[in-house]
Write an enzyme that holds these catalytic residues in place. Structure first.
Site, PDB file in Angstrom:
ATOM      1  NE  ARG A   1      -2.583   1.460   3.444  1.00 32.36           N
ATOM      2  CZ  ARG A   1      -2.492   0.788   4.599  1.00 32.36           C
ATOM      3  NH1 ARG A   1      -2.876  -0.469   4.670  1.00 32.36           N
ATOM      4  NH2 ARG A   1      -2.025   1.370   5.676  1.00 32.36           N
ATOM      5  CE1 TYR A   9     -14.308  16.639 -13.478  1.00 33.90           C
ATOM      6  CE2 TYR A   9     -14.028  15.923 -11.210  1.00 33.90           C
ATOM      7  CZ  TYR A   9     -14.288  15.640 -12.530  1.00 33.90           C
ATOM      8  OH  TYR A   9     -14.510  14.339 -12.900  1.00 33.90           O
ATOM      9  CG  ASP A  61      -7.727  20.300 -10.770  1.00 29.05           C
ATOM     10  OD1 ASP A  61      -6.941  19.962 -11.679  1.00 29.05           O
ATOM     11  OD2 ASP A  61      -8.784  19.691 -10.519  1.00 29.05           O
ATOM     12  CE  LYS A  74     -10.191  13.891 -16.852  1.00 30.61           C
ATOM     13  NZ  LYS A  74     -10.542  14.985 -15.968  1.00 30.61           N
TER      14      LYS A  74
HETATM   15  C1  LIG Z   1     -11.261  14.959 -14.735  1.00 30.97           C
HETATM   16  C2  LIG Z   1     -10.893  15.977 -13.734  1.00 30.97           C
HETATM   17  C3  LIG Z   1     -10.821  15.669 -12.379  1.00 30.97           C
HETATM   18  C4  LIG Z   1     -11.141  14.310 -11.854  1.00 30.97           C
HETATM   19  O1  LIG Z   1     -10.303  13.350 -12.387  1.00 30.97           O
HETATM   20  P1  LIG Z   1     -10.689  11.785 -12.448  1.00 30.97           P
HETATM   21  O2  LIG Z   1      -9.403  11.170 -12.778  1.00 30.97           O
HETATM   22  O3  LIG Z   1     -11.744  11.656 -13.495  1.00 30.97           O
HETATM   23  O4  LIG Z   1     -11.211  11.435 -11.087  1.00 30.97           O
HETATM   24  C5  LIG Z   1     -10.445  16.663 -11.506  1.00 30.97           C
HETATM   25  N1  LIG Z   1     -10.182  17.903 -11.923  1.00 30.97           N
HETATM   26  C6  LIG Z   1     -10.249  18.249 -13.218  1.00 30.97           C
HETATM   27  C7  LIG Z   1      -9.947  19.644 -13.628  1.00 30.97           C
HETATM   28  C8  LIG Z   1     -10.616  17.302 -14.159  1.00 30.97           C
HETATM   29  O5  LIG Z   1     -10.708  17.647 -15.443  1.00 30.97           O
END
Ligand SMILES: *Cc1c(COP(=O)(O)O)cnc(C)c1O
Length: 385
Positions: free
Chosen positions: A51, A104, A176, A201
């Site tokens: 972990r 988000y 973020d 992404k």
């Molecule tokens: C997609 C996204 C998230 C969440 O990511 P996941 O991997 O889908 O949980 C958080 N912040 C932003 C800006 C995003 O585009």
């Protein structure tokens, strides 16, 4: 070392893996110790239990730290869990969190609804507030949550001004950085204290796995490590392998996403159906000056506000697209279109688009094919009027 060289070299350690170019996938829960002495003296943050990390996940943490200019990185099973774990690690009962109105949507829901059960209050603010955010700090404000640019509405936030105000009030800033990645923006160098990203992404880049990252400088590493351990997070070694593999091509992919995104944005801007293009890389975008100051490039994800159009027209546009898939997410090699309905979501600022809003993620297809696809989409849009 330049950043593309970093991406090609970081976290490899072939000498530790029989000379293999890439660190292999280690599937491990139990790690065996040769002696009681080694068991009792094993270092807390080393390979000692699955972990807490294996050589493959540690290599990815090292690579993401280098990308973000961080001292410490932790991996989470999704981007969203990176955000929630970071907030829970740095806010506690009695605190207030200030949240940019463009974050988000699941981040918004977590802050607005779920944090209450921990006694943490949340207040939303205008992402364009800049230094004016100073007026919003109260006795209890401990954390500011940013997403620059917002990945639905694309407002660029003034991270240095917001960080200066936050630090003056004893608060930290979490950014973020999913849209730009550390390749195009380093919020930690602009004054932010914590960055999170959805590696799902651009880092993974192939629409086939989920992963999140949290990064900090040394000053905040102990709190991050403790929160992460307390929440019991860990990631799949296979997904970590894919993410590190994705990072090797991140630079070339991002440059192509940027180029195609700008080509599509400029083409869309000239269309009679389009009221506005939301892309900070365009000179006429309200966020362009801040973007130019703080970012070294743009990824391929941007928005378009149409002048009008019925639901049937938007459906005709989206349903027949050959190369743009209709779905959530962005940053994969394949192009996507994602309709947005922010007017129902935002609370601190009004969002009054002239018409339907679409987000495009420019993939790695030839941009001429993508433009032809959009052109045919607009023909269907008119036919459905
Ligand atoms: C997609 C996204 C998230 C969440 O990511 P996941 O991997 O889908 O949980 C958080 N912040 C932003 C800006 C995003 O585009």
């Amino acid at each position: 070392m330049k950043k593309d060289t970093t991406l090609a070299t970081v976290g490899r350690h072939p000498e530790a893996h029989s000379g293999t170019v890439n660190p292999p996938v280690y599937r491990a829960s139990t790690i065996l110790f040769p002696t009681l002495e080694a068991y009792e003296n094993s270092e807390r943050y080393s390979v000692r239990y699955g972990r807490h990390g294996t050589p493959g996940t540690l290599a990815l943490e090292e690579a993401v730290s280098a990308l973000e200019g961080a001292d410490c990185c932790r991996l989470t099973p999704s981007g969203h869990s990176a955000t929630t774990a970071a907030i829970l690690s740095f806010a506690e009962a009695g605190d207030e969190v200030l949240v940019a109105d463009c974050v988000y949507e699941p981040t918004r829901s977590f802050c607005a609804d779920y944090l209450k059960r921990f006694g943490i209050a949340a207040r939303f603010f205008d992402p364009l507030a800049g230094a004016r955010i100073g007026e919003l700090f109260g006795e209890r404000t401990r954390l500011v949550v940013l997403e620059s640019p917002g990945t639905r509405s694309f407002e660029v936030q003034d991270i240095p001004a917001i960080a200066a105000a936050a630090h003056g009030h004893g608060a930290l800033v979490l950014a973020d950085n999913t849209w730009a990645t550390g390749y195009f923006c380093r919020p930690l160098e602009l004054g932010a204290d914590i960055t999170v990203a959805s590696a799902t992404k651009y880092i993974l880049g192939h629409a086939d796995a989920l992963l999140g990252t949290i990064c900090v400088k040394d000053a905040h590493a102990a709190r991050l490590k403790r929160g992460y351990r307390m929440l019991g997070l860990s990631v799949s070694p296979d997904d970590a392998f894919l993410a590190l593999r994705g990072m090797r091509t991140l630079g070339v992919r991002l440059r192509r996403h940027e180029e195609s995104g700008l080509a599509l944005a400029r083409w869309l801007k000239a269309r009679p159906e389009v009221a506005r293009v939301l892309h900070p890389g365009l000179a006429e975008d309200p966020g362009h000056a801040l973007w130019k100051r703080d970012f070294s490039g743009a990824s391929g994800t941007f928005g378009v506000v149409l002048k009008g159009g019925t639901k049937a027209q938007v459906a005709a546009f989206c349903d027949g697209l050959a190369y743009f898939g209709l779905g959530f997410s962005f940053g994969g090699y394949e192009s996507l279109v994602t309709p947005s309905h922010l007017e129902k979501v935002r609370t601190a600022t009004a969002w009054r688009p002239e018409g339907p809003v679409l987000r495009f993620s420019a993939g790695l297809e030839d941009p001429e094919d993508l433009i032809a696809d959009l052109e045919a989409g607009f023909a269907r849009f008119h036919a459905a009027a």
